[in-house]
Design a protein around this motif. Sequence first.
Motif, short mmCIF file in Angstrom:
data_model
loop_
_atom_site.label_atom_id
_atom_site.label_comp_id
_atom_site.label_asym_id
_atom_site.label_seq_id
_atom_site.Cartn_x
_atom_site.Cartn_y
_atom_site.Cartn_z
N ARG A 172 -5.03 2.92 7.44
CA ARG A 172 -4.90 4.39 7.38
C ARG A 172 -4.56 4.95 8.76
O ARG A 172 -3.65 5.77 8.91
CB ARG A 172 -6.18 5.02 6.83
N ARG A 173 -5.27 4.48 9.79
CA ARG A 173 -5.00 4.97 11.16
C ARG A 173 -3.60 4.55 11.63
O ARG A 173 -2.87 5.35 12.23
CB ARG A 173 -6.06 4.45 12.13
N GLN A 174 -3.22 3.31 11.38
CA GLN A 174 -1.91 2.82 11.83
C GLN A 174 -0.77 3.61 11.19
O GLN A 174 0.23 3.91 11.84
CB GLN A 174 -1.76 1.33 11.51
N LEU A 175 -0.93 3.97 9.92
CA LEU A 175 0.12 4.67 9.21
C LEU A 175 0.02 6.19 9.36
O LEU A 175 0.89 6.92 8.88
CB LEU A 175 0.10 4.28 7.72
N VAL A 182 0.84 -1.20 0.00
CA VAL A 182 0.00 0.00 0.00
C VAL A 182 0.87 1.25 0.00
O VAL A 182 2.01 1.23 0.47
CB VAL A 182 -0.96 0.03 1.21
N ALA A 183 0.29 2.32 -0.56
CA ALA A 183 0.93 3.63 -0.57
C ALA A 183 0.13 4.53 0.34
O ALA A 183 -1.09 4.69 0.15
CB ALA A 183 0.96 4.18 -1.99
N ALA A 184 0.78 5.10 1.34
CA ALA A 184 0.12 5.99 2.30
C ALA A 184 0.56 7.42 2.03
O ALA A 184 1.76 7.70 1.92
CB ALA A 184 0.49 5.58 3.72
N LYS A 185 -0.42 8.33 1.92
CA LYS A 185 -0.10 9.73 1.61
C LYS A 185 -0.52 10.63 2.76
O LYS A 185 -1.61 10.50 3.31
CB LYS A 185 -0.83 10.15 0.33
#
Length: 192
Positions: A110-113, A82-85
């Motif tokens: 999303r929350r973890q990253l 996954v890509a997190a922005k």
Amino acid sequence: MSTPASTHGNSLFERFTDLSPARDRLDDLVTPVAAAVRDWEGPVSAADVLYTETDPAVADTAAFVEHYGDDLLAASANCVIVAAKRGGETTFAACVVPSAARADVNGVVRRQLGARKVSFAPMDTAVGLTGMEYGGITPIGLPADWPLLVDASLLEWEQVLIGSGRRTGKLVVPGSAFAQLPGVVVLTGLAA
């Protein structure tokens, strides 16, 4: 989504007649996976990380279980990149969940990253950054600085079938081995 460990015993994998220690098959692995297996350390022994050749035409989960047996779905896990922005920056991470589930990308991941937005990395990006083939990406041998998010249920499985880095093979590893991989974060509820 815990599955009884007895479902994941070696007998389930007897159909793979060439199942052997991955450290004896380093030439069959892509470079980062071979390096991780060669340098393997921790409570789970390298001898317990097994490799088998498989048909690359059926490497994707649905085709794989149709070809090799539906019972393997309950013993398999998928690794997705996954890509997190956030704030104009993109970071990458891997998620490992049972094959019968999906990673909760828009919630737990999303929350973890700590990201504003998380999406699956494009195929070319995932392949380029991991050095692995699409359809064979595995948590073993990923970049050490990436977060490796693993659904907690997998650690309870006796054996888990995962990618080997190539579409031509699979690894069978004790579920507890995920806990000793670099960057691991074990999460309850990652699998949706």
